[in-house]
Design a protein around this motif. Structure first.
Motif, short mmCIF file in Angstrom:
data_model
loop_
_atom_site.label_atom_id
_atom_site.label_comp_id
_atom_site.label_asym_id
_atom_site.label_seq_id
_atom_site.Cartn_x
_atom_site.Cartn_y
_atom_site.Cartn_z
N ILE A 47 0.84 -1.21 0.00
CA ILE A 47 0.00 0.00 0.00
C ILE A 47 0.86 1.25 0.00
CG2 ILE A 47 -1.73 1.33 1.26
CD1 ILE A 47 -2.83 -1.28 2.38
N GLY A 48 0.51 2.18 -0.86
CA GLY A 48 1.06 3.53 -0.80
C GLY A 48 -0.03 4.46 -0.30
N TYR A 49 0.23 5.17 0.79
CA TYR A 49 -0.78 6.02 1.42
C TYR A 49 -0.33 7.48 1.32
CZ TYR A 49 -4.63 7.00 4.69
OH TYR A 49 -5.80 7.43 5.26
N ILE A 50 -1.16 8.31 0.66
CA ILE A 50 -0.86 9.73 0.54
C ILE A 50 -1.73 10.47 1.55
CG2 ILE A 50 -0.74 11.71 -0.99
CD1 ILE A 50 -0.72 9.74 -3.35
N PHE A 51 -1.10 11.02 2.59
CA PHE A 51 -1.84 11.67 3.67
C PHE A 51 -2.21 13.10 3.29
CE2 PHE A 51 0.63 8.37 5.76
CZ PHE A 51 -0.26 7.85 6.68
N GLN A 52 -3.35 13.53 3.77
CA GLN A 52 -3.83 14.88 3.48
C GLN A 52 -2.91 15.95 4.08
OE1 GLN A 52 -7.75 15.68 5.05
NE2 GLN A 52 -8.10 17.36 3.65
N GLU A 53 -2.34 15.65 5.24
CA GLU A 53 -1.49 16.64 5.93
C GLU A 53 0.00 16.34 5.75
OE1 GLU A 53 -2.71 19.33 7.18
OE2 GLU A 53 -4.77 18.69 6.76
N TYR A 54 0.35 15.64 4.70
CA TYR A 54 1.73 15.37 4.28
C TYR A 54 2.46 14.38 5.16
CZ TYR A 54 0.58 20.11 2.61
OH TYR A 54 -0.06 21.21 2.13
N GLU A 55 2.46 14.61 6.49
CA GLU A 55 3.16 13.73 7.44
C GLU A 55 4.65 13.64 7.13
OE1 GLU A 55 1.62 12.64 10.05
OE2 GLU A 55 -0.43 13.11 9.44
N LEU A 56 5.27 14.78 6.86
CA LEU A 56 6.71 14.82 6.62
C LEU A 56 7.46 15.14 7.91
CD1 LEU A 56 6.78 16.87 3.27
CD2 LEU A 56 6.67 14.38 3.57
N PHE A 57 8.70 14.65 8.00
CA PHE A 57 9.53 14.91 9.18
C PHE A 57 10.40 16.13 8.91
CE2 PHE A 57 8.32 10.54 9.68
CZ PHE A 57 8.14 10.39 11.05
N SER A 58 10.29 17.12 9.80
CA SER A 58 10.93 18.42 9.56
C SER A 58 12.45 18.35 9.56
CB SER A 58 10.46 19.43 10.62
OG SER A 58 10.80 18.98 11.93
N ALA A 59 13.03 17.35 10.22
CA ALA A 59 14.49 17.27 10.31
C ALA A 59 15.13 16.62 9.09
CB ALA A 59 14.89 16.50 11.57
N TYR A 60 14.31 16.08 8.21
CA TYR A 60 14.82 15.36 7.05
C TYR A 60 14.56 16.13 5.75
CZ TYR A 60 15.24 11.33 10.16
OH TYR A 60 15.58 10.49 11.19
N THR A 61 15.43 15.91 4.77
CA THR A 61 15.23 16.53 3.46
C THR A 61 14.11 15.83 2.72
OG1 THR A 61 16.77 15.03 2.34
CG2 THR A 61 17.70 17.03 3.34
N ALA A 62 13.72 16.42 1.59
CA ALA A 62 12.68 15.80 0.76
C ALA A 62 13.08 14.37 0.39
CB ALA A 62 12.47 16.64 -0.51
N LYS A 63 14.31 14.21 -0.05
CA LYS A 63 14.79 12.87 -0.44
C LYS A 63 14.74 11.90 0.74
CE LYS A 63 19.19 12.49 -1.15
NZ LYS A 63 20.51 12.66 -1.82
N GLN A 64 15.18 12.35 1.89
CA GLN A 64 15.19 11.47 3.06
C GLN A 64 13.78 11.11 3.50
OE1 GLN A 64 17.59 14.06 5.50
NE2 GLN A 64 19.45 12.87 5.16
N ASN A 65 12.85 12.06 3.39
CA ASN A 65 11.46 11.77 3.74
C ASN A 65 10.88 10.70 2.83
OD1 ASN A 65 9.78 13.32 5.88
ND2 ASN A 65 11.24 14.85 5.13
N VAL A 66 11.25 10.74 1.56
CA VAL A 66 10.78 9.72 0.62
C VAL A 66 11.38 8.36 0.96
CG1 VAL A 66 10.75 8.99 -1.80
CG2 VAL A 66 10.38 11.39 -1.22
N MET A 67 12.65 8.34 1.32
CA MET A 67 13.36 7.10 1.61
C MET A 67 12.92 6.44 2.91
SD MET A 67 17.21 8.48 0.65
CE MET A 67 18.07 7.04 1.30
N LEU A 68 12.45 7.24 3.84
CA LEU A 68 12.28 6.83 5.24
C LEU A 68 11.51 5.52 5.44
CD1 LEU A 68 13.40 8.11 7.74
CD2 LEU A 68 11.24 9.31 8.07
N PRO A 69 10.37 5.28 4.79
CA PRO A 69 9.62 4.04 5.09
C PRO A 69 10.39 2.76 4.80
CG PRO A 69 8.25 5.61 3.90
CD PRO A 69 9.64 6.14 3.84
N GLU A 70 11.32 2.80 3.86
CA GLU A 70 12.04 1.59 3.48
C GLU A 70 13.49 1.58 3.98
OE1 GLU A 70 10.98 -1.20 1.71
OE2 GLU A 70 9.01 -0.38 2.17
N TRP A 71 13.88 2.59 4.72
CA TRP A 71 15.26 2.70 5.18
C TRP A 71 15.75 1.46 5.94
CZ3 TRP A 71 16.50 8.49 5.98
CH2 TRP A 71 17.81 8.76 5.54
#
Length: 231
Positions: free
Chosen positions: A87-111
């Motif tokens: 499942i890929g889930y796209i949240f309405q409120e983004y749910e991004l981590f402020s300490a990480y870059t865009a790339k790192q936020n994308v990588m995070l679930p599979e890190w």
């Protein structure tokens, strides 16, 4: 990925009241279908998505099955593993981590599960596809709302999911970015993925196969042509 909902209900309980948000919803989504869900704010659309994904438990007696997995009887570990793989889930409120870059936020679930070089290449490719080649190393505080949303979409596509659950993913995008995202999602559907898409934007409806309206806790299928503006 096939989805089956039968008698799906969800009640929110507090110390002073009970509120029935979803009331006996049933729906069968075939593998590879794009289903759009519309409805007024507060009608329970986000609650529906979270119950379908197993992020939130539905009321007793509800049945939700995705790809043969009974979400009501699966353990939390089974549901987490299933979501990660399928499942890929796209949240309405983004749910991004402020300490990480865009790339790192994308990588995070599979890190924890894949090689970093592989994840880095995949995340950069997705961000470029979504028009964020100049924002790959930017942190969320330096991104616009639309850019944050596209990062969230890239993250949802990271694991090459069979099912995309989308909670207003185009709500903060300009027209060009929205159309680009819809084109990418349409390509995902063409590759056999199922798409479950909540939206307020009726311009999105032509991209889907069927439209359901969620109102007062109940959901019914409607004729999408009646909601599509004719030129």
């Amino acid at each position: 990925m096939e989805m089956i909902m039968e008698s799906l209900s969800k009640t929110y309980k507090s110390s002073i009241e009970k509120k029935l948000v979803l009331n006996n919803i049933s729906c069968h989504v075939n593998k590879g279908e794009w289903i759009n869900i519309i409805g007024p704010s507060g009608s329970g659309k986000t609650t529906l998505l979270k119950c379908v994904a197993g992020i939130m438990n539905a009321d007793a007696g509800s049945k939700v099955s995705i790809g043969g997995l009974d979400m009501g009887n699966a353990s939390e570990e089974e549901k987490r593993d299933f979501r990660r793989r399928n499942i890929g889930y796209i949240f309405q409120e983004y749910e991004l981590f402020s300490a990480y870059t865009a790339k790192q936020n994308v990588m995070l679930p599979e890190w924890p599960y894949k090689k970093e070089a592989e994840l880095r290449e995949r995340s950069e490719t997705l961000l470029r596809t979504l028009g964020l080649e100049d924002r790959i190393d930017a942190v969320p505080t330096n991104l616009s709302g639309g850019e944050k949303q596209r990062v969230a979409i890239a993250r949802a596509l990271l694991n090459d999911p069979s099912l995309l659950i989308c909670d207003e993913p185009t709500g903060n995008l300009d027209r060009a970015s929205r159309d680009n995202v819809l084109h990418i999602l349409k390509e995902c559907q063409a590759e056999g993925r199922t798409i479950f898409f909540v939206t307020h934007d009726y311009d999105v409806l032509p991209y889907g196969d069927r439209v359901f309206q969620l109102k007062d806790g109940t959901m019914e299928e409607i004729n999408k042509k009646s909601f599509i503006l004719q030129p």
